[in-house]
Structure formats: structure tokens, C-alpha cells
Design a protein around this motif. Structure first.
Motif, short mmCIF file in Angstrom:
data_model
loop_
_atom_site.label_atom_id
_atom_site.label_comp_id
_atom_site.label_asym_id
_atom_site.label_seq_id
_atom_site.Cartn_x
_atom_site.Cartn_y
_atom_site.Cartn_z
N VAL A 198 0.87 -1.18 0.00
CA VAL A 198 0.00 0.00 0.00
C VAL A 198 0.91 1.22 0.00
O VAL A 198 1.97 1.21 0.63
N ALA A 199 0.52 2.28 -0.74
CA ALA A 199 1.30 3.52 -0.73
C ALA A 199 0.62 4.55 0.16
O ALA A 199 -0.61 4.65 0.18
N VAL A 200 1.45 5.30 0.91
CA VAL A 200 0.92 6.33 1.81
C VAL A 200 1.53 7.66 1.40
O VAL A 200 2.74 7.83 1.45
N GLY A 201 0.68 8.61 0.99
CA GLY A 201 1.17 9.89 0.50
C GLY A 201 1.06 10.99 1.54
O GLY A 201 -0.01 11.19 2.13
N VAL A 202 2.18 11.68 1.78
CA VAL A 202 2.19 12.82 2.71
C VAL A 202 3.07 13.91 2.11
O VAL A 202 3.97 13.62 1.32
N PRO A 203 2.85 15.18 2.48
CA PRO A 203 3.75 16.23 1.99
C PRO A 203 5.20 15.90 2.33
O PRO A 203 5.48 15.32 3.39
N GLY A 204 6.12 16.27 1.43
CA GLY A 204 7.53 15.87 1.56
C GLY A 204 8.21 16.34 2.82
O GLY A 204 9.21 15.76 3.24
N ASP A 205 7.68 17.38 3.47
CA ASP A 205 8.32 17.88 4.69
C ASP A 205 7.73 17.23 5.95
O ASP A 205 8.07 17.63 7.05
N ARG A 206 6.85 16.24 5.77
CA ARG A 206 6.22 15.61 6.94
C ARG A 206 6.62 14.15 7.06
O ARG A 206 6.98 13.51 6.07
N GLU A 207 6.57 13.64 8.29
CA GLU A 207 6.88 12.23 8.53
C GLU A 207 5.59 11.44 8.73
O GLU A 207 4.63 11.95 9.30
N VAL A 208 5.60 10.18 8.29
CA VAL A 208 4.47 9.30 8.55
C VAL A 208 4.60 8.74 9.97
O VAL A 208 5.67 8.27 10.35
N ASP A 209 3.53 8.82 10.74
CA ASP A 209 3.48 8.23 12.07
C ASP A 209 2.97 6.81 11.92
O ASP A 209 1.77 6.59 11.74
N LEU A 210 3.90 5.85 11.98
CA LEU A 210 3.51 4.45 11.72
C LEU A 210 2.55 3.93 12.79
O LEU A 210 1.67 3.11 12.51
N GLY A 211 2.69 4.44 14.01
CA GLY A 211 1.78 4.03 15.08
C GLY A 211 0.34 4.45 14.78
O GLY A 211 -0.61 3.67 14.92
N LYS A 212 0.22 5.68 14.32
CA LYS A 212 -1.08 6.24 13.97
C LYS A 212 -1.69 5.45 12.80
O LYS A 212 -2.87 5.09 12.82
N LEU A 220 -0.27 4.42 -10.44
CA LEU A 220 -0.10 3.32 -9.49
C LEU A 220 -1.41 2.54 -9.45
O LEU A 220 -2.11 2.55 -8.45
N GLU A 221 -1.74 1.90 -10.57
CA GLU A 221 -3.09 1.34 -10.67
C GLU A 221 -3.40 0.22 -9.69
O GLU A 221 -4.48 0.16 -9.12
N LYS A 222 -2.40 -0.64 -9.47
CA LYS A 222 -2.69 -1.85 -8.70
C LYS A 222 -2.46 -1.68 -7.19
O LYS A 222 -2.51 -2.64 -6.45
N VAL A 223 -2.16 -0.45 -6.80
CA VAL A 223 -1.79 -0.25 -5.40
C VAL A 223 -2.80 0.67 -4.71
O VAL A 223 -3.16 1.72 -5.24
N ARG A 224 -3.27 0.25 -3.53
CA ARG A 224 -4.18 1.09 -2.75
C ARG A 224 -3.42 2.33 -2.31
O ARG A 224 -2.29 2.25 -1.85
N TYR A 225 -4.04 3.51 -2.46
CA TYR A 225 -3.36 4.75 -2.12
C TYR A 225 -4.06 5.45 -0.95
O TYR A 225 -5.21 5.85 -1.04
N ILE A 226 -3.30 5.54 0.16
CA ILE A 226 -3.80 6.24 1.35
C ILE A 226 -3.09 7.57 1.40
O ILE A 226 -1.89 7.65 1.10
N ALA A 227 -3.80 8.66 1.73
CA ALA A 227 -3.12 9.95 1.81
C ALA A 227 -3.57 10.72 3.03
O ALA A 227 -4.67 10.54 3.54
N ASP A 228 -2.66 11.58 3.48
CA ASP A 228 -2.98 12.50 4.55
C ASP A 228 -3.96 13.54 4.00
O ASP A 228 -3.89 13.89 2.81
N PRO A 229 -4.87 14.08 4.84
CA PRO A 229 -5.83 15.08 4.35
C PRO A 229 -5.18 16.31 3.71
O PRO A 229 -5.82 17.03 2.94
N ARG A 230 -3.89 16.53 3.99
CA ARG A 230 -3.20 17.67 3.36
C ARG A 230 -3.06 17.47 1.86
O ARG A 230 -2.86 18.43 1.12
N VAL A 231 -3.16 16.23 1.42
CA VAL A 231 -3.09 15.94 -0.03
C VAL A 231 -4.52 16.01 -0.56
O VAL A 231 -5.05 15.06 -1.15
#
Ligand code: ATP
Ligand code: MG
Length: 567
Positions: A293-307, A341-352
Motif C-alpha cells: 500500500v502507498a501512503v502519500g504525505v507532503p515531503g516535509d512531513r513524517e508518517v506516524d507508523l503508530g497512527k 499506481l493502478e494496482k496499489v491502494r493509495y492512502i493519503a494525509d488530508p493535506r493531499v
């Protein structure tokens, strides 16, 4: 019956220096002022002054628990293994649990918390809906083999907890018991003088009010939380949400490919293009139950894996490894973009948000793309709040920049539901004559931790500084040294005691006035009354420990002032 405690007969030894192993203020001061003494790592002895403060906290907790109809009980700390085996917690607790055996080789544990045992007690004692609801509580010693017992009594391996449990036949009843506890906790912490915030303990999935934590802001705290300087919003860092606003993509041209050799990271890309990292879209690949799965966030932010994990639970989230790219030509490491990215589920932060434009991977080695617009060039399957919250992020309630602060967890209230009732088949006979499964709440206050939290919040550079309700005495009378001064000090102490005040009087012989003053500030009783220079005239000096304000008063005036003051 108020009492006069003479320091000449009190078991106390104050220390000038901080204990070598102490890192936090409460640890240093409670040891130096003679309130507690370390017996072993995370195991503490409460000395006379400390015991008084602890008892004061307990009294407030008890009064407010009684006021909501709680019935006090005392269950054992030494517990049989079976109930904890039945709930699965005997294993789940892992190294946190103190396990032991009796002489016959039967397994026991030292109770870390008591849901199992309370459920069994109620199963024993209550058989009809008429026996419910009940709220039971105890103030008791708990045992947890904490990995890092630190900060004195703030995190002990043996500690005092008030734990209560509510039992109801209906969901509405549980909510009511929860609200009663919530209100009682607010009163308790207000009376103790503990500055606190209530934050939702879990994000999203479990619903906002099913579990809340009471946090006491303090630099020594181990929890981080966000706090709005403008409104009453406060939340666990994992629970902060972001209100998205749609972008306007009308003036943005079509997707354009850029030559960006050797730019597999956001830093190298931003430097190469001369744009801020925030203009780029970072796409982190993870495996959710084995699927990429791909997770999209603005480039200056970190993904919180716990969240992220909490949002997707019970699915298991893992990072991808090199092997996951084998046989996946669609996934170009370092150059992934959501467009194509057709075959991959895309999750994004609301900023996207829809209509926002980004520079992102072009899914070709060494290439990126610009003018990639959300909702136009790619679709987001799920919007989830997944970035690590940062100071300055907008408050979801009022938009003001948030603060990120540290705090001590002093209480926790939790709507458990039927988890333990199911395990132990806790039913009562309902109104219709059929069995009804009981629903439960569990509620904790760290009683000994509250002492540490109070010390952290109220101490200053001279020492402890207790609010009156928990202080070991109402007034600390200091006899400067001469016989006449000691006589006056003892006389006024007797009178204050007779007037109902709790008095600590420093009548020690052979201790210099300087040491006595320093000790009185270290010990932290809210009012200090000194029999000094003008003792012959019967004039004393009254000092406020917190503000340092002083005034000269006769004995009668001092008694009147101290018996009137309510703070
Ligand atoms: P923490 O995250 O600090 O370990 P917890 O989530 O394990 O706390 P609970 O199981 O909810 O805590 O226990 C109820 C209360 O008991 C907590 O809110 C806290 O005030 C107190 N407490 C928990 N562990 C300790 C400890 N080791 N020493 C002192 N107090 C504690
Ligand atoms: Mg814990």
C-alpha cells in the motif's frame, strides 16, 4: 483533631545535594526534603512527611469517590493465576507482570490492575438487575515490573492506585457511570491543585469518549500531547486531526516529466529542483497484511507508523523490504508517484486534498513529475490522518497553531464494555426474567504518581511548594534559635493547633536559623511563621511560601490570619 508536630521529634533528614541518580525535580526534592526514600529500583518507602501528603491525596480521592456512590473495598494484591490466564493477560502482560509461586508450586502474580478479580467478586455477590448498578473502588498497592522505573514515585514498580470499576446492565448505565467518574476526577484534580487536561486516549476507530486520559502538563512527563494556546482543545498526539481545504487546480498545467537523476530522497530532490520539501509529495510504501500500500504525505512531513497502524487495525502494518520489489516493475524505488499506481491502494494525509498540486515520482528511474494534481491525475482511496503532529499545526477546533507539550498521565477512564463479563460469563437476572450480560467501566488514578506530579508542577528553585489541601501541615512555625524564640514558637503552635490547624514547628536546638529557613522552604508548607528578632515583643513574621510575601503580626493577629485563610 489538629496536631502539632515538633521537628525535634520528627524522623527527618534533609539533604543539601541532589541524589546522584535523580533526573527529575520531584525525585530530587522529595528525597532531599525527607518525604520518601528509595528501597530498591522503583520501590519506595514513604517517610512521615511523605505519608501525610499521600494520605491527603487519598482522602480527597476517597471523598469524591464516595460522593458518586462508590463503595470502597480492599482486594488482595497477591492473586491466583487462573483469572488472568482466563483473560489472556497472564501472557499478554509479558515482563511487566511479577509472577511467583507458593510453597506448593502453585502460580501467583502481584496484581498490576484488577478487572478480572472485580468481575469475579460481582459475579459472586450480584445475581439480579436489582443489585446493579454498582461502582466499587479500592486504594491499593499495584505491582508492575516497569522496564524503566524512573523519576522517583512517578513511575514505580510498586505504587499506589485508586482503581474503580462500574457494573451496569445497559449501555446507557455505563455511559452514566463513566460521566460520573469523569466529573469526580475533575473535582479531585481541582481540589488537589493539579493543572490537568483531558484528552481522548484513542483516535478514530474506538470513538472519542470511550476512553480518556487525564494529563498533568510537566516537563518530566513521559507523554506528549498537543494543546491549543487559544481554545480548550487538547489531544493525544496520535489523535490530532487535520481539517483539509480543497486546492484550486484550475490554473495548473498538465503533468510534466522532469529529469532528476540521483534524487531518490526528498532532500536530494528538493535541492536538485530548488523547491521546498513541502512542494513535493512523499510516497511511503508499506505492507498491510502482506499487501503493498502507498501512503502519500507532503515531503516535509513524517508518517506516524503508530497512527497508521491504529487506523488500519487489526490489519498488521510493516515496512517494505527489497524483496517486495521483486516482480513489481510498477514500483520504482525512490521514484514512486500516485499517478499510474493502478494496482496499489493509495492512502493519503488530508493535506493531499483534491485540487492540490505536487512534484512527485514519475514511476521511472531518475525521473519526477510536476503539476500532479490530486483528484485529477490520481485518486486517493482513503484519507487518513497519518503524519507526525508538529508544533504550529492548526488546531482542528479554532485554527490557531498548536503547542506540543509533555505531561504526566495521572488518570485514565475507560468504557470496557462486555470484555470481562464475556470472559467470566457475568450475567444477572434481568427484568424480563432472562439473564442479561453486564457491561463494565474501569477507572484509575495514580495516587502516588499524583504526589510526584504535584511536586513537579508546584516546586520552585527553593524546594517543594504544596497546595494547602495536600501539604503535610497548614503552617510551619520556625523558632530562630534563642530560648525566648523557641518558647514563643511553641506557644503559638499550641494555639494554632487548638484552633484546628495542622502545625509543623521547628524547635530543633543547635540548628542554625539559616538552615531552618532553608529547610522550611525545601519542605514546602504553604505558610511559614517565624519567631525571630521581635519575639520579645510577641511579634512574628508570616511568610507565604509561594509568593514570598511577608508581614509582621502579633500572636493573635497571626492566629486570626491563618485560621481565616482558605487557600
Ligand atoms: P503509563 O502509560 O504511564 O505506564 P498506564 O497506561 O500503564 O500508564 P493505567 O494502566 O491506565 O496506566 O493505570 C492507571 C493509572 O495508574 C495511570 O493513569 C497512572 O496515573 C498510574 N500508573 C500507572 N503505572 C504507574 C507506575 N508504574 N507508577 C505509578 N503510577 C502508575
Ligand atoms: Mg504502563
Amino acid at each position: 483533631m489538629a496536631q502539632v508536630q515538633r521537628m525535634s521529634r520528627l524522623m527527618i533528614k534533609t539533604l543539601r545535594d541532589d541524589p546522584a541518580d535523580a533526573e527529575t525535580l520531584n525525585h530530587k526534592l522529595l528525597v532531599r526534603a525527607g518525604y520518601v526514600r528509595r528501597t530498591a529500583a522503583g520501590i519506595w518507602s514513604w517517610l512521615p512527611l511523605g505519608k501525610k501528603v499521600l494520605e491527603n491525596v487519598i482522602r480527597v480521592v476517597r471523598e469524591e469517590m464516595d460522593a458518586i456512590g462508590g463503595q470502597e473495598v480492599l482486594l488482595p494484591a497477591l492473586l491466583p493465576k487462573d483469572p488472568y490466564e482466563a483473560s489472556g493477560r497472564y501472557d499478554e502482560y509479558g515482563d511487566l507482570l511479577f509472577r511467583l509461586q507458593d510453597r506448593k508450586g502453585s502460580d501467583y502474580l502481584l496484581g498490576p490492575t484488577h478487572e478480572e478479580i472485580f468481575t469475579q467478586v460481582v459475579k459472586d455477590m450480584c445475581s439480579s438487575y436489582k443489585d446493579l448498578p454498582v461502582i466499587l473502588y479500592q486504594i491499593q498497592t499495584k505491582y508492575r515490573d516497569e522496564a524503566r522505573p524512573r523519576a522517583g514515585v512517578l513511575r514505580g514498580r510498586e505504587f499506589q492506585m485508586k482503581d474503580s470499576y462500574s457494573f451496569d446492565t445497559t449501555d446507557e448505565g455505563l455511559v452514566e457511570a463513566y460521566q460520573l467518574h469523569r466529573a469526580a476526577y475533575i473535582r479531585i484534580f481541582e481540589r488537589l491543585g493539579l493543572d490537568h487536561r483531558i484528552v481522548s486516549a484513542v483516535s478514530g476507530a474506538m470513538g472519542g469518549s470511550a476512553s480518556e486520559e487525564f494529563l498533568a502538563p510537566a516537563p518530566a512527563g513521559e507523554d506528549t500531547f498537543v494543546d491549543c494556546p487559544n481554545c480548550d482543545y487538547a489531544a493525544n498526539t496520535e489523535a490530532v486531526t487535520f481539517n483539509a481545504t480543497a486546492g484550486d487546480a484550475s490554473g495548473i498545467g498538465p503533468v510534466e516529466e522532469l529529469d532528476t537523476p540521483d534524487t531518490p530522497t526528498i532532500e536530494t530532490l528538493a535541492a536538485h529542483l530548488g523547491v521546498p520539501a513541502s512542494a513535493t509529495l512523499k510516497n511511503l510504501l508499506v505492507k498491510v497484511d502482506g499487501e503493498i500500500v502507498a501512503v502519500g504525505v507532503p515531503g516535509d512531513r513524517e508518517v506516524d507508523l503508530g497512527k497508521l497502524g491504529e487506523h488500519l487495525a487489526p490489519a498488521v502494518v510493516e515496512l517494505v523490504t527489497a524483496e517486495d520489489f521483486v516482480g513489481r516493475p510498477d514500483l520504482v524505488r525512490g521514484y514512486v508517484g500516485p499517478q499510474g499506481l493502478e494496482k496499489v491502494r493509495y492512502i493519503a494525509d488530508p493535506r493531499v486534498a483534491a485540487g492540490t498540486a505536487w512534484i512527485t515520482g514519475a514511476n521511472k528511474d531518475g525521473k519526477h513529475a510536476k503539476n500532479v494534481v490530486a483528484g485529477r491525475d490520481f485518486e486517493v482511496d482513503d484519507y487518513l490522518d497519518v503524519v507526525v503532529v508538529e508544533a504550529g499545526d492548526p488546531c482542528p477546533k479554532c485554527g490557531t497553531g498548536l503547542q506540543v507539550d509533555r505531561a504526566i498521565e495521572i488518570g485514565h477512564i475507560f468504557q470496557l464494555g462486555r470484555k470481562y463479563a464475556d470472559i467470566f460469563a457475568l450475567d444477572v437476572l434481568g427484568q424480563q426474567g432472562k439473564p442479561v450480560r453486564v457491561t463494565m467501566g474501569s477507572y484509575g488514578i495514580g495516587v502516588s504518581r499524583a504526589v510526584a506530579a504535584l511536586a513537579e508542577q508546584t516546586a520552585d528553585d527553593k524546594g517543594l511548594c504544596w497546595p494547602r489541601e495536600v501539604a503535610p501541615a497548614d503552617v510551619h512555625v520556625v523558632a530562630a534559635g534563642k530560648a525566648l524564640q523557641t518558647e514563643l514558637a511553641l506557644d503559638v503552635s499550641e494555639k494554632l493547633g487548638a484552633a484546628g490547624l495542622r502545625v509543623l514547628v521547628d524547635d530543633r536546638a543547635g540548628v542554625s536559623p539559616g538552615v531552618k529557613f532553608t529547610d522550611s522552604e525545601l519542605i514546602g508548607v504553604p505558610k511559614i511563621l517565624v519567631a525571630g528578632r521581635r519575639s520579645a515583643e510577641g511579634v512574628l513574621e508570616l511568610k507565604d511560601r509561594r509568593t514570598g510575601e511577608r508581614e509582621e503580626l502579633t500572636v493573635d493577629e497571626a492566629i486570626a490570619r491563618l485560621t481565616q485563610q482558605q487557600d
